[in-house]
Design a protein around this motif. Structure first.
Motif, PDB file in Angstrom:
ATOM      1  N   HIS A   1       0.846  -1.189   0.000  1.00 26.78           N
ATOM      2  CA  HIS A   1       0.000   0.000   0.000  1.00 26.78           C
ATOM      3  C   HIS A   1       0.883   1.241   0.000  1.00 26.78           C
ATOM      4  O   HIS A   1       1.992   1.230   0.548  1.00 26.78           O
ATOM      5  N   TYR A   2       0.350   2.306  -0.578  1.00 27.62           N
ATOM      6  CA  TYR A   2       1.062   3.581  -0.618  1.00 27.62           C
ATOM      7  C   TYR A   2       0.205   4.654   0.054  1.00 27.62           C
ATOM      8  O   TYR A   2      -1.005   4.502   0.216  1.00 27.62           O
ATOM      9  N   GLY A   3       0.853   5.749   0.418  1.00 33.28           N
ATOM     10  CA  GLY A   3       0.118   6.864   0.996  1.00 33.28           C
ATOM     11  C   GLY A   3       1.047   8.021   1.318  1.00 33.28           C
ATOM     12  O   GLY A   3       2.197   8.072   0.865  1.00 33.28           O
ATOM     13  N   PHE A   4       0.525   8.930   2.122  1.00 36.72           N
ATOM     14  CA  PHE A   4       1.329  10.068   2.576  1.00 36.72           C
ATOM     15  C   PHE A   4       0.875  10.437   3.982  1.00 36.72           C
ATOM     16  O   PHE A   4      -0.147   9.954   4.468  1.00 36.72           O
ATOM     17  N   TYR A   5       1.646  11.307   4.631  1.00 30.95           N
ATOM     18  CA  TYR A   5       1.299  11.693   6.000  1.00 30.95           C
ATOM     19  C   TYR A   5       1.705  13.135   6.261  1.00 30.95           C
ATOM     20  O   TYR A   5       2.586  13.695   5.609  1.00 30.95           O
ATOM     21  N   LEU A   6       1.036  13.721   7.244  1.00 25.51           N
ATOM     22  CA  LEU A   6       1.343  15.049   7.774  1.00 25.51           C
ATOM     23  C   LEU A   6       1.506  14.911   9.277  1.00 25.51           C
ATOM     24  O   LEU A   6       0.733  14.196   9.923  1.00 25.51           O
ATOM     25  N   ALA A   7       2.489  15.604   9.846  1.00 21.80           N
ATOM     26  CA  ALA A   7       2.770  15.430  11.269  1.00 21.80           C
ATOM     27  C   ALA A   7       3.056  16.763  11.944  1.00 21.80           C
ATOM     28  O   ALA A   7       3.694  17.646  11.371  1.00 21.80           O
ATOM     29  N   ALA A   8       2.579  16.863  13.185  1.00 20.22           N
ATOM     30  CA  ALA A   8       2.814  18.047  14.020  1.00 20.22           C
ATOM     31  C   ALA A   8       3.505  17.589  15.301  1.00 20.22           C
ATOM     32  O   ALA A   8       2.847  17.065  16.207  1.00 20.22           O
ATOM     33  N   PRO A   9       4.832  17.746  15.392  1.00 20.85           N
ATOM     34  CA  PRO A   9       5.544  17.312  16.591  1.00 20.85           C
ATOM     35  C   PRO A   9       5.761  18.437  17.600  1.00 20.85           C
ATOM     36  O   PRO A   9       5.821  19.620  17.239  1.00 20.85           O
ATOM     37  N   LEU A  10       5.874  18.048  18.844  1.00 26.30           N
ATOM     38  CA  LEU A  10       6.474  18.885  19.881  1.00 26.30           C
ATOM     39  C   LEU A  10       7.858  18.318  20.122  1.00 26.30           C
ATOM     40  O   LEU A  10       8.008  17.123  20.379  1.00 26.30           O
TER      41      LEU A  10
ATOM     42  N   LEU B   1       5.302   3.642   2.332  1.00 22.58           N
ATOM     43  CA  LEU B   1       5.351   2.360   1.640  1.00 22.58           C
ATOM     44  C   LEU B   1       5.096   1.286   2.691  1.00 22.58           C
ATOM     45  O   LEU B   1       5.922   1.066   3.573  1.00 22.58           O
ATOM     46  N   ASN B   2       3.937   0.638   2.608  1.00 24.80           N
ATOM     47  CA  ASN B   2       3.529  -0.364   3.588  1.00 24.80           C
ATOM     48  C   ASN B   2       3.524  -1.740   2.928  1.00 24.80           C
ATOM     49  O   ASN B   2       2.871  -1.944   1.902  1.00 24.80           O
ATOM     50  N   VAL B   3       4.256  -2.696   3.517  1.00 21.18           N
ATOM     51  CA  VAL B   3       4.352  -4.051   2.976  1.00 21.18           C
ATOM     52  C   VAL B   3       3.772  -5.038   3.987  1.00 21.18           C
ATOM     53  O   VAL B   3       4.182  -5.064   5.158  1.00 21.18           O
ATOM     54  N   ARG B   4       2.822  -5.833   3.531  1.00 25.35           N
ATOM     55  CA  ARG B   4       2.190  -6.849   4.392  1.00 25.35           C
ATOM     56  C   ARG B   4       3.168  -8.003   4.604  1.00 25.35           C
ATOM     57  O   ARG B   4       3.641  -8.616   3.658  1.00 25.35           O
TER      58      ARG B   4
ATOM     59  N   PHE C   1       8.024   1.741   5.508  1.00 24.34           N
ATOM     60  CA  PHE C   1       9.101   2.685   5.225  1.00 24.34           C
ATOM     61  C   PHE C   1       8.432   4.020   4.941  1.00 24.34           C
ATOM     62  O   PHE C   1       7.650   4.156   4.000  1.00 24.34           O
ATOM     63  N   VAL C   2       8.693   5.012   5.797  1.00 26.02           N
ATOM     64  CA  VAL C   2       7.966   6.288   5.729  1.00 26.02           C
ATOM     65  C   VAL C   2       8.950   7.459   5.652  1.00 26.02           C
ATOM     66  O   VAL C   2       9.080   8.247   6.595  1.00 26.02           O
ATOM     67  N   PRO C   3       9.667   7.615   4.540  1.00 29.59           N
ATOM     68  CA  PRO C   3      10.636   8.706   4.414  1.00 29.59           C
ATOM     69  C   PRO C   3       9.941  10.059   4.392  1.00 29.59           C
ATOM     70  O   PRO C   3       8.816  10.200   3.899  1.00 29.59           O
ATOM     71  N   GLY C   4      10.624  11.058   4.931  1.00 28.96           N
ATOM     72  CA  GLY C   4      10.025  12.389   4.965  1.00 28.96           C
ATOM     73  C   GLY C   4      11.053  13.474   5.225  1.00 28.96           C
ATOM     74  O   GLY C   4      12.253  13.212   5.395  1.00 28.96           O
ATOM     75  N   VAL C   5      10.560  14.701   5.254  1.00 26.69           N
ATOM     76  CA  VAL C   5      11.379  15.877   5.542  1.00 26.69           C
ATOM     77  C   VAL C   5      10.779  16.588   6.749  1.00 26.69           C
ATOM     78  O   VAL C   5       9.561  16.838   6.789  1.00 26.69           O
ATOM     79  N   GLY C   6      11.619  16.896   7.737  1.00 26.20           N
ATOM     80  CA  GLY C   6      11.153  17.547   8.960  1.00 26.20           C
ATOM     81  C   GLY C   6      11.788  18.907   9.158  1.00 26.20           C
ATOM     82  O   GLY C   6      12.958  19.118   8.813  1.00 26.20           O
TER      83      GLY C   6
ATOM     84  N   VAL D   1      16.236  15.251   6.660  1.00 22.53           N
ATOM     85  CA  VAL D   1      15.706  14.155   5.841  1.00 22.53           C
ATOM     86  C   VAL D   1      15.688  12.918   6.736  1.00 22.53           C
ATOM     87  O   VAL D   1      16.738  12.499   7.246  1.00 22.53           O
ATOM     88  N   GLU D   2      14.503  12.354   6.950  1.00 20.84           N
ATOM     89  CA  GLU D   2      14.328  11.253   7.899  1.00 20.84           C
ATOM     90  C   GLU D   2      13.856  10.000   7.167  1.00 20.84           C
ATOM     91  O   GLU D   2      13.005  10.080   6.267  1.00 20.84           O
ATOM     92  N   LEU D   3      14.381   8.841   7.591  1.00 19.34           N
ATOM     93  CA  LEU D   3      14.105   7.570   6.899  1.00 19.34           C
ATOM     94  C   LEU D   3      13.669   6.506   7.892  1.00 19.34           C
ATOM     95  O   LEU D   3      14.399   5.543   8.158  1.00 19.34           O
ATOM     96  N   PRO D   4      12.471   6.629   8.459  1.00 16.98           N
ATOM     97  CA  PRO D   4      12.028   5.656   9.461  1.00 16.98           C
ATOM     98  C   PRO D   4      11.700   4.281   8.853  1.00 16.98           C
ATOM     99  O   PRO D   4      11.042   4.183   7.814  1.00 16.98           O
ATOM    100  N   PHE D   5      12.166   3.235   9.524  1.00 18.71           N
ATOM    101  CA  PHE D   5      11.801   1.847   9.226  1.00 18.71           C
ATOM    102  C   PHE D   5      11.029   1.322  10.442  1.00 18.71           C
ATOM    103  O   PHE D   5      11.579   1.284  11.548  1.00 18.71           O
ATOM    104  N   LEU D   6       9.777   0.910  10.223  1.00 18.18           N
ATOM    105  CA  LEU D   6       8.897   0.583  11.340  1.00 18.18           C
ATOM    106  C   LEU D   6       8.206  -0.760  11.132  1.00 18.18           C
ATOM    107  O   LEU D   6       7.990  -1.197   9.991  1.00 18.18           O
ATOM    108  N   LEU D   7       7.843  -1.394  12.238  1.00 21.35           N
ATOM    109  CA  LEU D   7       6.969  -2.565  12.222  1.00 21.35           C
ATOM    110  C   LEU D   7       5.636  -2.164  12.839  1.00 21.35           C
ATOM    111  O   LEU D   7       5.596  -1.486  13.876  1.00 21.35           O
ATOM    112  N   LYS D   8       4.570  -2.593  12.196  1.00 26.75           N
ATOM    113  CA  LYS D   8       3.216  -2.241  12.634  1.00 26.75           C
ATOM    114  C   LYS D   8       2.479  -3.506  13.052  1.00 26.75           C
ATOM    115  O   LYS D   8       2.281  -4.417  12.234  1.00 26.75           O
ATOM    116  N   PHE D   9       2.080  -3.571  14.334  1.00 29.36           N
ATOM    117  CA  PHE D   9       1.366  -4.715  14.877  1.00 29.36           C
ATOM    118  C   PHE D   9      -0.123  -4.355  14.958  1.00 29.36           C
ATOM    119  O   PHE D   9      -0.503  -3.471  15.736  1.00 29.36           O
TER     120      PHE D   9
END
Length: 257
Positions: free
Chosen positions: A52-61, A103-106, A115-120, A150-158
């Protein structure tokens, strides 16, 4: 005779009966339609697709977690009462913003790799209270270090079991990052702070997948803890008061997939 009487009564009250019937239809029909919508699964085959593909928006403190240097401890020990001559150094939370792609892989029924690369864009503040000035006075100063990462998070989703059109999930992983510029609080090397260009953070959080007819929306709360010391020692008095700075974020992230 009884049958004739009953039909006569129905004829007399036909208007009231018609209104009550119409009212019942108006009440029952929307309720039935709402129940049908609740029981209808949006995107029922979503979890059977590999990618699956997508995009995200984030507001951090965001803020630094700091450790003071021996020089800071020595000046504090010289005046345990904490008089006007004692410099105090503390960090502050600041808002930021980052965005990117998904980029979400089952991997299994309840496990995805992401894999959710982005710019912060971040501006982290450190407060220096009672800092001596060139005029001989003391004052409180905020040193702000702005960076574009430039951030390159690699994550596992349970993922939990899907309940109708929603489900809870947990996420965890690592986030390498690189600063596109030379992040510092001041161009004057004698009065500024500087940080390293590279960082790696441990991330974890939780969220809710909500399925709609044409897309999946997922609000997520994620915590990020930097693992690499970002402090770059310079000859600045501000820099000498610190020996360690690590990045810490609390982020609200909105995913659209």
């Amino acid at each position: 005779m009884a049958s004739t009487y009953i039909w006569h009564k129905l004829y007399l009250y036909r208007t009231k009966i018609s209104l009550l019937t119409l009212l019942a239809i108006l009440i029952v029909a929307p309720a039935a339609d709402a129940q049908k919508r609740i029981n209808t699964l949006n995107k029922p085959d979503y979890d059977f697709k590999t990618i699956h593909y997508g995009f995200y928006l984030a507001a951090p403190l965001t803020r630094y977690h700091i450790q003071h240097s021996q020089e800071y401890a020595d000046q504090l020990a010289a005046d345990p009462a904490g008089g006007e001559g004692v410099i105090n150094v503390n960090t502050k939370f600041s808002p930021g913003f980052y965005t990117g792609l998904v980029l979400n892989v089952r991997v299994a029924d309840n496990l995805d790799a992401r894999f959710v690369p982005g710019v912060g864009f971040y501006s982290r503040k450190i407060e220096f209270a009672n800092m001596p000035q060139e005029t001989g006075e003391v004052q409180t100063e905020d040193k702000t270090i702005s960076s574009t990462m430039v951030e390159l998070p690699f994550l596992l989703k349970f993922k939990a079991k899907r309940r109708s059109n929603a489900r809870m999930y947990l996420v965890a992983g690592v986030k390498p990052g690189i600063d596109l510029g030379s992040a510092r609080s001041d161009e004057n090397p004698d009065r500024g702070l500087a940080v390293e260009k590279f960082d790696v953070a441990l991330e974890y959080g939780f969220g809710v997948d909500m399925f709609y007819p044409f897309f999946k929306f997922a609000p997520e709360l994620r915590f990020s803890h930097g693992l690499i010391n970002q402090h770059k020692l310079t000859q600045s008095q501000y820099s000498r008061l610190l020996q360690k700075q690590t990045n810490h974020n609390i982020s609200l992230i909105l995913f659209f997939e």
